[in-house]
Design an enzyme around this catalytic site. Structure first.
Site, PDB file in Angstrom:
ATOM      1  N   HIS A  62    -178.373  13.477-103.133  1.00 12.53           N
ATOM      2  CA  HIS A  62    -177.252  12.282-102.834  1.00 12.53           C
ATOM      3  C   HIS A  62    -177.378  11.152-103.758  1.00 12.53           C
ATOM      4  CE1 HIS A  62    -176.693  14.979 -98.800  1.00 12.53           C
ATOM      5  NE2 HIS A  62    -176.305  15.083-100.483  1.00 12.53           N
ATOM      6  N   LYS A  72    -184.196   3.639 -99.704  1.00  9.07           N
ATOM      7  CA  LYS A  72    -184.035   4.329 -99.003  1.00  9.07           C
ATOM      8  C   LYS A  72    -186.028   4.740 -98.142  1.00  9.07           C
ATOM      9  CE  LYS A  72    -180.064   7.930 -99.210  1.00  9.07           C
ATOM     10  NZ  LYS A  72    -180.150   9.332 -99.307  1.00  9.07           N
ATOM     11  N   TYR A 132    -184.351   7.826 -91.098  1.00  7.61           N
ATOM     12  CA  TYR A 132    -184.236   6.958 -93.356  1.00  7.61           C
ATOM     13  C   TYR A 132    -183.555   6.002 -92.650  1.00  7.61           C
ATOM     14  CZ  TYR A 132    -179.253   9.134 -94.089  1.00  7.61           C
ATOM     15  OH  TYR A 132    -178.695  10.002 -94.215  1.00  7.61           O
ATOM     16  N   ASP A 170    -172.135  19.401-101.528  1.00  9.85           N
ATOM     17  CA  ASP A 170    -173.101  19.876-102.509  1.00  9.85           C
ATOM     18  C   ASP A 170    -173.548  20.522-103.545  1.00  9.85           C
ATOM     19  OD1 ASP A 170    -174.404  18.215-101.544  1.00  9.85           O
ATOM     20  OD2 ASP A 170    -175.691  18.384-100.026  1.00  9.85           O
TER      21      ASP A 170
END
Length: 187
Positions: A62, A72, A132, A170
């Site tokens: 992603h 991130k 995250y 996905d």
């Protein structure tokens, strides 16, 4: 904290100093001044996220496009995952290359992934809780991804003795050669 550079500039691992005794343990999970010193710039995290997944769940690869791109800082608070960052900055000397790091509740490692990278992980344990920090809020209109098994990227996902579980979204991502990517130096 111990900062470990990877083969891709800007992507690094953080190993905390863990202090343990008969009561349990303590460690500093994040310290802004040390993080910024290693990153070479200030990264202002604005949102924390958490997901829970079972063994064999693969999330990714992603990223968010354009001005909505996100850096991130990822870690596992329960379980184990193989975490992957893929350089999708066209013109970068490491374009299409990836870093794969096992993150577990035991090693307490974290991985910093700067803007311009696609990210994904595979759950290796029966269950994983993954957290995250991001430096930009989620923008659904900028949501994008790359196919997890793109042969040109060549990620060697480990066997987990169970069928991989991916979202419908996905399973429909393009390969890197057909994806909308970033331009190196313009992020």
């Amino acid at each position: 904290m111990n900062f470990i550079d990877t083969d891709i500039e800007g992507v690094f691992i953080i190993e905390p100093k863990v202090f343990g005794d008969s009561r349990g343990y303590f460690f500093e999970a994040f310290k802004q001044n040390e993080f910024d010193a290693h990153a070479g710039k200030h990264v202002e995290f604005v949102q924390d996220n958490e997901s829970k997944s079972s063994k064999g769940v693969l999330r990714g690869l992603h990223y968010q496009k354009g001005d909505c791109s996100q850096a991130k800082l990822v870690r596992v608070v329960k379980g184990a995952v193989l975490d992957v960052a893929v350089d999708i900055r066209k013109g970068s000397p490491t374009f299409g290359k990836h870093v794969a790091v096992e993150l577990t509740d035991e090693n307490k490692r974290q991985l910093f992934i700067p803007r311009g990278f696609a990210h994904g992980f595979l759950v290796l344990s029966d269950e994983a809780i993954f957290t995250y920090k991001v430096d930009n809020v989620y923008a659904p209109q900028a949501d994008a991804g790359i196919m997890y098994n793109d042969p040109e990227i060549g990620i060697k996902w480990p066997e987990v003795n169970i069928e991989l579980l991916l979202s419908d979204k996905d399973l429909k991502h393009p390969n890197l050669k057909d994806a909308e990517v970033f331009t190196y130096g313009k992020i």
